[in-house]
Design an enzyme around this catalytic site. Structure first.
Site, mmCIF file in Angstrom:
data_model
loop_
_atom_site.group_PDB
_atom_site.id
_atom_site.type_symbol
_atom_site.label_atom_id
_atom_site.label_comp_id
_atom_site.label_asym_id
_atom_site.label_seq_id
_atom_site.Cartn_x
_atom_site.Cartn_y
_atom_site.Cartn_z
ATOM 1 N N ASP A 175 -0.927 10.382 -5.883
ATOM 2 C CA ASP A 175 -0.859 10.708 -4.789
ATOM 3 C C ASP A 175 0.527 11.960 -5.475
ATOM 4 O OD1 ASP A 175 2.324 9.730 -5.889
ATOM 5 O OD2 ASP A 175 2.959 8.610 -4.088
ATOM 6 N N CYS A 229 1.956 6.731 -8.743
ATOM 7 C CA CYS A 229 2.775 7.322 -7.568
ATOM 8 C C CYS A 229 4.757 7.602 -7.885
ATOM 9 C CB CYS A 229 2.468 6.562 -6.256
ATOM 10 S SG CYS A 229 3.678 5.106 -6.401
ATOM 11 N N GLY A 230 4.631 8.033 -6.497
ATOM 12 C CA GLY A 230 6.502 7.675 -6.249
ATOM 13 C C GLY A 230 7.182 6.704 -7.744
ATOM 14 N N THR A 231 6.976 5.219 -7.359
ATOM 15 C CA THR A 231 7.469 4.024 -8.010
ATOM 16 C C THR A 231 6.076 3.529 -9.188
ATOM 17 O OG1 THR A 231 6.606 2.798 -6.480
ATOM 18 C CG2 THR A 231 8.916 3.648 -6.009
ATOM 19 N N GLY A 232 5.109 4.332 -8.729
ATOM 20 C CA GLY A 232 4.130 3.443 -9.869
ATOM 21 C C GLY A 232 3.952 2.235 -8.632
ATOM 22 N N GLY A 258 3.017 1.225 -5.236
ATOM 23 C CA GLY A 258 2.710 1.076 -4.151
ATOM 24 C C GLY A 258 1.316 1.386 -4.428
ATOM 25 N N ASN A 295 -2.083 -10.391 -18.849
ATOM 26 C CA ASN A 295 -2.808 -10.184 -17.737
ATOM 27 C C ASN A 295 -4.225 -9.510 -17.871
ATOM 28 O OD1 ASN A 295 0.649 -9.050 -16.841
ATOM 29 N ND2 ASN A 295 -0.620 -11.184 -15.824
#
Length: 310
Positions: A22, A79-82, A84, A113
């Site tokens: 984003d 994204c901003g935080t990773g 979302g 994982n």
């Protein structure tokens, strides 16, 4: 800190990375794409969009059946935080997106994982740190020593558990037969045919949780005017449809990647032009109240579109 990595990846197959971000993560994404290409790793850059739209696109690509048996496809989202982008990429089966803010987290995500989509933060991670995180993620094999194992090989019982997890994890999800279920299965302990809920078309649930679902409608389907006691968000995954919000006298023509919020009690009517799939999330218990019959809906839509033209 994780051990420094080399510029060659440990995968036994060539890598292809599907990337997207984003507006808060686009600069970091571009930096990491340049780094990947400097390592001669193939990158498909899907560009910049809303965090949920671009993450869904990357997730869909990684989830799709491979077109080549010789190339491994992974994803990179920012994204901003990773957070979302990781949430929405993980909506797709077979996607294991992990938000990693340190190389140690990247190492754990790959070792434990088998993460195949790396999510990074454009606001809190510097370009140099992100490159270190990416290199660690690229170079860490599944089940390899990592900070969680105190940098020692996993015990045999843990290795066996991790191997078993690869086959068990994909079975976790909807507790119904998706070939025969309809959206009304979201109503507790009730099963209705599609005609009982949506008289204007054929549809089914692809995946669902108590307050969200991925839903598919066939081309030509119509939802007569109806409302809910809750508001709902939807993101288009494929296809094309129009939504008429009759309460607000607005029309929304939606295609792949588009987002729409419909407030609680707003009356709306829907027409599907193509086979369409979308993600929908709502607040509270599912309900649906019709405000017109199917014939009235078809007449209104035909009048609106002008002889059925899109």
């Amino acid at each position: 800190m994780a051990e420094s990595t080399t510029t060659t990846t440990t995968t036994t197959r060539p890598l292809k990375i599907i990337a997207g971000a984003d507006s808060f993560g686009c600069d970091l994404k571009d930096t990491l794409i340049s780094h990947l290409r400097s390592l001669n790793i193939e990158v498909e850059d899907l560009g910049t969009s809303s965090y949920y739209t671009i993450a869904a696109e990357v997730g869909r690509h990684v989830s799709s059946p491979p077109t080549s048996t010789t190339t491994e496809t992974r994803g990179l989202v920012a994204c901003g935080t990773g957070v979302g982008v990781a949430i929405f990429a993980n909506k797709f089966p077979g996607v294991f997106a992990a938000t990693c803010l340190t190389p140690e987290e990247a190492q754990n995500a790959r070792s434990i994982n088998n993460s195949n989509v790396l999510a990074v933060s454009g606001m809190s991670t510097s370009p140099s740190s992100a490159i270190e995180i990416l290199d660690t993620w690229l170079n860490t094999p599944f089940k390899s020593p990592c900070p969680a194992s105190k940098s020692e090989p996993w015990p045999q019982e843990i290795e066996s558990f991790l191997d078993t997890s690869l086959s068990e994890i994909p079975t976790i999800g909807p507790q119904f037969d998706s070939s025969s279920c309809s959206i009304c299965c979201l109503v507790k302990n009730r099963e209705l045919g599609p005609i009982d809920l949506i008289p204007g078309g054929s549809m089914k649930i692809v995946r669902e949780s108590p307050t969200s679902a991925i839903v598919r409608f066939k081309a030509g389907s119509v939802e007569p005017a109806h409302h809910h006691t809750f508001g709902h968000d939807l993101v288009m995954l494929e296809g094309k449809k129009s939504v008429w919000n009759l309460s607000k006298k607005e029309r929304f023509d939606l295609g792949v990647g588009d987002y729409l919020f419909t407030p609680a009690k707003d009356v709306h009517r829907v027409k599907y032009y193509e086979d369409t799939e979308f993600f929908i999330k709502w607040d509270g218990k599912w309900d649906m109240f019709f405000d017109e019959d199917l014939e009235a809906a078809k007449i209104a839509i035909e009048k609106e579109l002008g002889n059925g033209s899109v």
